[in-house]
Design an enzyme around this catalytic site. Structure first.
Site, PDB file in Angstrom:
ATOM      1  N   ASP A   1     -65.011 -27.905 -24.157  1.00  0.00           N
ATOM      2  CA  ASP A   1     -63.818 -28.653 -24.597  1.00  0.00           C
ATOM      3  C   ASP A   1     -63.088 -29.210 -23.374  1.00  0.00           C
ATOM      4  O   ASP A   1     -61.937 -28.870 -23.091  1.00  0.00           O
ATOM      5  CB  ASP A   1     -62.873 -27.757 -25.425  1.00  0.00           C
TER       6      ASP A   1
ATOM      7  N   ASP B   1     -63.732 -26.816 -17.710  1.00  0.00           N
ATOM      8  CA  ASP B   1     -65.011 -27.199 -18.329  1.00  0.00           C
ATOM      9  C   ASP B   1     -65.705 -28.260 -17.474  1.00  0.00           C
ATOM     10  O   ASP B   1     -66.916 -28.198 -17.242  1.00  0.00           O
ATOM     11  CB  ASP B   1     -64.780 -27.804 -19.712  1.00  0.00           C
TER      12      ASP B   1
ATOM     13  N   ASN C   1     -59.138 -27.642 -25.911  1.00  0.00           N
ATOM     14  CA  ASN C   1     -58.109 -28.072 -24.958  1.00  0.00           C
ATOM     15  C   ASN C   1     -57.419 -29.353 -25.420  1.00  0.00           C
ATOM     16  O   ASN C   1     -56.241 -29.574 -25.131  1.00  0.00           O
ATOM     17  CB  ASN C   1     -58.720 -28.301 -23.573  1.00  0.00           C
TER      18      ASN C   1
ATOM     19  N   PHE D   1     -57.290 -18.068 -25.149  1.00  0.00           N
ATOM     20  CA  PHE D   1     -57.258 -19.277 -25.977  1.00  0.00           C
ATOM     21  C   PHE D   1     -58.543 -19.520 -26.767  1.00  0.00           C
ATOM     22  O   PHE D   1     -58.480 -19.827 -27.962  1.00  0.00           O
ATOM     23  CB  PHE D   1     -56.950 -20.503 -25.103  1.00  0.00           C
ATOM     24  N   ASN D   2     -59.709 -19.481 -26.108  1.00  0.00           N
ATOM     25  CA  ASN D   2     -60.957 -19.853 -26.802  1.00  0.00           C
ATOM     26  C   ASN D   2     -61.201 -18.980 -28.029  1.00  0.00           C
ATOM     27  O   ASN D   2     -61.696 -19.454 -29.058  1.00  0.00           O
ATOM     28  CB  ASN D   2     -62.159 -19.751 -25.859  1.00  0.00           C
TER      29      ASN D   2
ATOM     30  N   HIS E   1     -61.909 -20.840 -14.883  1.00  0.00           N
ATOM     31  CA  HIS E   1     -62.491 -19.977 -15.926  1.00  0.00           C
ATOM     32  C   HIS E   1     -63.954 -20.326 -16.227  1.00  0.00           C
ATOM     33  O   HIS E   1     -64.842 -19.498 -16.103  1.00  0.00           O
ATOM     34  CB  HIS E   1     -61.721 -20.143 -17.243  1.00  0.00           C
TER      35      HIS E   1
END
Ligand code: RIB
Ligand code: CA
Length: 307
Positions: free
Chosen positions: A10, A15, A39, A163-164, A236
Site C-alpha cells: 500500500d 512500501d 496508507n 495499522f496493517n 517498516h
C-alpha cells in the site's frame, strides 16, 4: 537460485523503499506487485506502485490492483502519515503505465500457480488480498508469507494495534490461521529500523535512487518526529523484504499469534504468546531482534545498485 516473490503493498513511503530494495537484490525475483487499500486509497497506492517501478526503470514488473476496502470493516487511510498522495515529499512523475486489467487476487492465483518454485509473499499493507487468495487456493505453491504487521508490545494506529492488522483484522486472523509458514515482522523490530541523518547522507551519497529514498524519509520523518520525537523514520516494510534477502538480520521465535476481533478498544491487536503462557499452538515466526546496522548496510548498498 533466485527466490520468486510477490510484494502486496500500500505505497506508502516504506512500501516504496521495500520495492526498491527487492528490485536491487539478485536473491529475489519480483514476479509482480499487487496493491491494496491502506496508507491511501487503492487508486493512489496503485498509482504509487507504478510510479516507483517507473522511477527505477522497471515498468516491466506487472502491477495488479486488489481490494479497495477491508473484508468487513470500513476503509481507513493513513493520510496523516503518508500525505494526500500516499507518497508525499519528493517530486515523482505521475505514472505513465497502468495496472493489469485483472484483480490482484486473480493475478496472485495465476502467478503463484505458474511458478516453478514456490512463491514467497511479502505483504506490507493490510492483508485483505492475501486473505482472499488463501480463501481461494489454500495457499498452494506459496512457500511462506513474510508480512510486515502487528506488534508484541505497543501499537501505532491505536495503543493496542499496528495499522496493517488494525485496518483489516479479519483478514489478518485468517492469515495467521492459514497453517502456512508465516513470519510476523512487527513494530518490535521495525521500530529498531529508524533512520538517522547519517544514514540519509549515506543514501544521498549512493546515487539518484538513494537520494529519492532519503527524500522519502524526510517526509516520513515528520509524523515520527511529532509522535515519537525521533530524528528519522522506521522503514517498516523494508525490514520484511530484508528478512527474505538475509535471514540472519532478524531473530524470530515460533509463537502463537491471535488477532483481537471483538474488542473495539483492542481491535486488531496481535496477541503474541511470547512467554508461552498458554497452550495455543505456535502459528508464526515472530520477529524479536534486529541487527539494525546490518539492515541499513544492506539497504544502502542495495539501493546504491539502482544508480
Ligand atoms: O504500521 C506500519 C505499516 O502500516 C507499514 O506497512 C506502513 O506502510 C503502513 O502500511
Ligand atoms: Ca505498508
Amino acid at each position: 537460485m533466485t527466490r520468486p516473490i510477490v510484494i502486496d503493498c500500500d505505497p506508502g513511503h516504506d512500501d516504496a523503499i521495500a520495492l526498491l530494495l527487492a528490485l536491487a537484490s539478485p536473491e529475489l525475483k519480483l514476479l509482480g506487485v499487487t496493491t491494496v487499500h491502506g496508507n491511501q486509497t487503492l487508486e493512489k497506492t496503485t498509482q504509487n506502485a507504478i510510479r516507483v517501478l517507473e522511477l527505477a526503470g522497471r515498468s516491466d514488473i506487472p502491477v495488479a490492483a486488489g481490494a479497495d476496502r477491508p473484508l468487513t470493516r470500513e476503509l481507513t487511510v493513513a493520510a496523516h502519515v503518508h500525505g494526500e498522495s500516499g507518497l508525499d515529499g519528493p517530486s515523482l512523475p505521475p505514472a505513465t503505465g497502468t495496472p493489469l486489467g485483472e484483480h490482484a487476487v486473480d493475478f496472485l492465483e495465476r502467478t503463484v500457480a505458474a511458478s516453478e518454485r514456490p512463491v514467497t509473499l511479502i505483504p506490507t499493507g493490510p492483508l485483505t488480498n492475501v486473505a482472499l487468495l488463501l480463501e481461494r487456493t489454500g495457499g498452494a505453491n506459496v512457500e511462506r508469507i513474510v508480512l510486515m504487521g502487528g506488534a508484541i508490545a505497543e501499537g501505532n494506529m491505536t495503543p493496542a494495534a499496528e495499522f496493517n492488522i488494525w485496518a483489516d483484522p479479519e483478514a489478518a486472523q485468517s492469515v495467521f490461521h492459514s497453517g502456512l509458514d508465516v513470519t510476523m515482522v512487527g513494530l518490535d523490530v521495525t521500530h529498531r529500523a529508524v533512520t538517522t541523518p547519517a544514514i540519509q547522507e549515506r543514501l544521498r551519497g549512493v546515487g539518484r535512487i538513494g537520494t529519492f529514498v532519503a527524500d522519502l524519509v524526510d517526509f516520513f520523518s515528520v509524523y515520527h518526529a511529532q509522535t515519537y520525537g525521533w530524528e528519522g523514520a522506521p522503514i517498516h516494510d523494508a525490514v520484511a523484504a530484508a528478512h527474505v534477502i538475509d535471514g540472519e538480520l532478524m531473530t524470530t521465535l515460533h509463537r502463537n499469534v491471535e488477532v483481537e476481533l471483538e474488542s473495539e478498544l483492542c481491535r486488531g491487536r496481535t496477541v503474541v504468546d511470547r512467554w508461552l503462557r498458554t497452550e495455543r499452538p505456535p502459528n508464526a515466526h515472530v520477529g524479536i531482534e534486529l541487527d539494525t546496522s546490518g539492515f541499513f548496510d544492506l539497504l544502502v548498498e542495495r539501493i546504491g545498485r539502482l544508480g
